[in-house]
Scaffold this motif. Structure first.
Motif, PDB file in Angstrom:
ATOM      1  N   LEU A  44      -3.830   2.768   2.282  1.00 31.53           N
ATOM      2  CA  LEU A  44      -4.709   1.984   1.960  1.00 31.53           C
ATOM      3  C   LEU A  44      -6.266   2.403   0.935  1.00 31.53           C
ATOM      4  N   ARG A  45      -6.364   3.648   0.905  1.00 34.11           N
ATOM      5  CA  ARG A  45      -6.935   4.046  -0.147  1.00 34.11           C
ATOM      6  C   ARG A  45      -6.252   4.777  -1.026  1.00 34.11           C
ATOM      7  N   VAL A 105       4.226   6.283   0.170  1.00 33.65           N
ATOM      8  CA  VAL A 105       3.018   6.761   1.441  1.00 33.65           C
ATOM      9  C   VAL A 105       2.692   6.449   2.831  1.00 33.65           C
ATOM     10  N   THR A 106       2.353   7.097   3.518  1.00 35.21           N
ATOM     11  CA  THR A 106       2.707   6.892   4.890  1.00 35.21           C
ATOM     12  C   THR A 106       1.717   7.222   5.905  1.00 35.21           C
ATOM     13  N   PRO A 107       0.914   7.097   7.224  1.00 42.49           N
ATOM     14  CA  PRO A 107      -0.054   7.779   7.508  1.00 42.49           C
ATOM     15  C   PRO A 107       0.438   9.286   7.972  1.00 42.49           C
ATOM     16  N   ASN A 108       1.755   9.833   8.667  1.00 46.57           N
ATOM     17  CA  ASN A 108       1.780  10.808   8.610  1.00 46.57           C
ATOM     18  C   ASN A 108       3.215  11.715   7.867  1.00 46.57           C
ATOM     19  N   ALA A 165       0.871  -1.294   0.304  1.00 46.59           N
ATOM     20  CA  ALA A 165      -0.065  -0.070   0.455  1.00 46.59           C
ATOM     21  C   ALA A 165       1.476   1.110   0.238  1.00 46.59           C
ATOM     22  N   ALA A 166       2.010   1.341   0.470  1.00 46.09           N
ATOM     23  CA  ALA A 166       2.932   2.367   0.684  1.00 46.09           C
ATOM     24  C   ALA A 166       3.753   2.957  -0.545  1.00 46.09           C
ATOM     25  N   LEU A 167       3.653   1.555  -1.618  1.00 46.50           N
ATOM     26  CA  LEU A 167       4.881   2.079  -2.473  1.00 46.50           C
ATOM     27  C   LEU A 167       3.780   2.565  -3.353  1.00 46.50           C
TER      28      LEU A 167
END
Length: 347
Positions: A206-207, A176-179, A161-163
């Motif tokens: 995740l979105r 992408v990470t939450p912060n 989800a991050a890449l």
């Protein structure tokens, strides 16, 4: 200038020269035992050190790349034999994606690396702050009750989800990470932008969805009472400024094709299509704004000025499977002025 033979030199006069020699010797020994940067180990079949190959005779198309065990494996497609393997001491590979002809790997210690398959060169490394903690789920409820298999699966799912890799003429990579969200140029790993969510908001990996031109990152926000409130969707590009879209707390982004996404924002608001090339929404044909739209819908309606298919001789009738031509890319500087999309500079 006086000269003294060696036999009359005192021990004190020799000490500086001896000290210099000791320092040089220590430096040479340290250099000889210096570990490979970032713990990289590239090996050939049988764990032998992999030798460089001719990049003209081997390419990404000749190899099948996959994450196996703690690292990356490259296998010849024709023979099934191992070409090379890539490991990092003290780290495990979690997920792999291609950016053009290069392999981008996410590691569980929060490092991102780029590898050129043809000559198995590790091209660059980039550490992402906070990525390792999020991959492990540190500080989350119930983290201590997860099994090793659950932890491994969580880390792999979150790495995927991050890449996001953007497949343009000059591919680039989004993390992408939450912060935090970061954009890296694949050519050299250069950091091109980074952003943090505002206020009490968090990015939602995740979105997050990527096209061949941009990465769209939704975010979730909480009000003063702790309840979800309207968040938004930020679009990131490297070749121009990004944009900001208003959205509800549970808006979903779905990839339609290489350039367009569909944004669904609850049962009341109609779903809309957004074109990431023009950085503008696709206006429906029945809309009064359709004649002035920056982006026309594809295969959604018929141009009234077009000759009906029934009047066209069979040999000249258009092939329905061919579809309509893709609209030309609109200048982002003008398209960003359309409604629902306002240009926001990337940091």
């Amino acid at each position: 200038m006086s000269w003294k033979p060696l036999r009359v030199l005192t021990p004190r006069s020799i000490l500086p020269a001896v000290a210099v020699m000791l320092v040089l010797a220590a430096g040479a020994a340290a250099h000889a035992n210096k570990p490979v940067p970032f713990g990289d180990r590239v090996a050939g079949p049988g764990d032998a050190e992999a030798t460089p190959v001719n990049s003209q005779s081997l390419s990404a198309a000749d190899l099948e790349l996959k994450v196996v065990g703690p690292g990356l494996e490259a296998v010849h497609r024709g023979t099934g034999e191992q070409a090379w393997s890539y490991r990092r001491e003290g780290a495990n590979a979690l997920y792999l994606a291609m950016a053009g002809d290069n392999a981008i790997v996410v590691w569980d210690d929060g490092l991102i690396t780029s590898v050129r398959p043809g000559d198995h060169e590790v091209r660059w490394h980039r550490a992402v702050p906070g990525l390792a903690d999020w991959l492990r789920g540190d500080g989350e409820p119930g983290v201590d009750k997860r099994t090793d298999e659950q932890r491994r699966q969580l880390a792999q799912d979150r790495a995927a989800a991050a890449l996001h890799t953007v497949q343009k003429a000059s591919p680039w990579v989004a993390i992408v990470t939450p912060n935090l969200t970061m954009g890296l140029r694949d050519a050299d790993g250069d950091l091109r932008y980074n952003g943090k969510p505002p206020g009490s908001c968090l990015y939602d990996p995740l979105r997050t969805v990527g096209t061949d031109y941009a990465v769209l990152v939704p975010r979730s926000c909480l009000g003063s009472s702790g309840q979800p409130v309207s968040g938004g969707i930020t679009g990131y590009r490297l070749d121009s400024t990004g944009w900001e879209l208003g959205a509800g707390p549970a808006a979903q982004v779905k990839l339609l094709d290489r350039t367009r996404v569909q944004i669904t924002d609850g049962p009341i608001v109609p779903a809309k299509v957004f074109d990431t090339v023009a950085a503008a929404p696709v206006v429906p044909c029945e809309s009064p704004a359709a004649p002035f739209a920056a982006v026309r819908p594809q295969n959604a309606c018929t141009d009234p000025s077009a000759t009906p298919t029934a009047d066209v001789p069979p040999a000249q009738a258009p092939d329905p499977a061919a579809g309509q031509p893709t609209p030309a890319a609109t200048d982002p500087s003008t398209a960003a002025a359309t409604d629902q999309a306002s240009a926001t500079p990337q940091s």
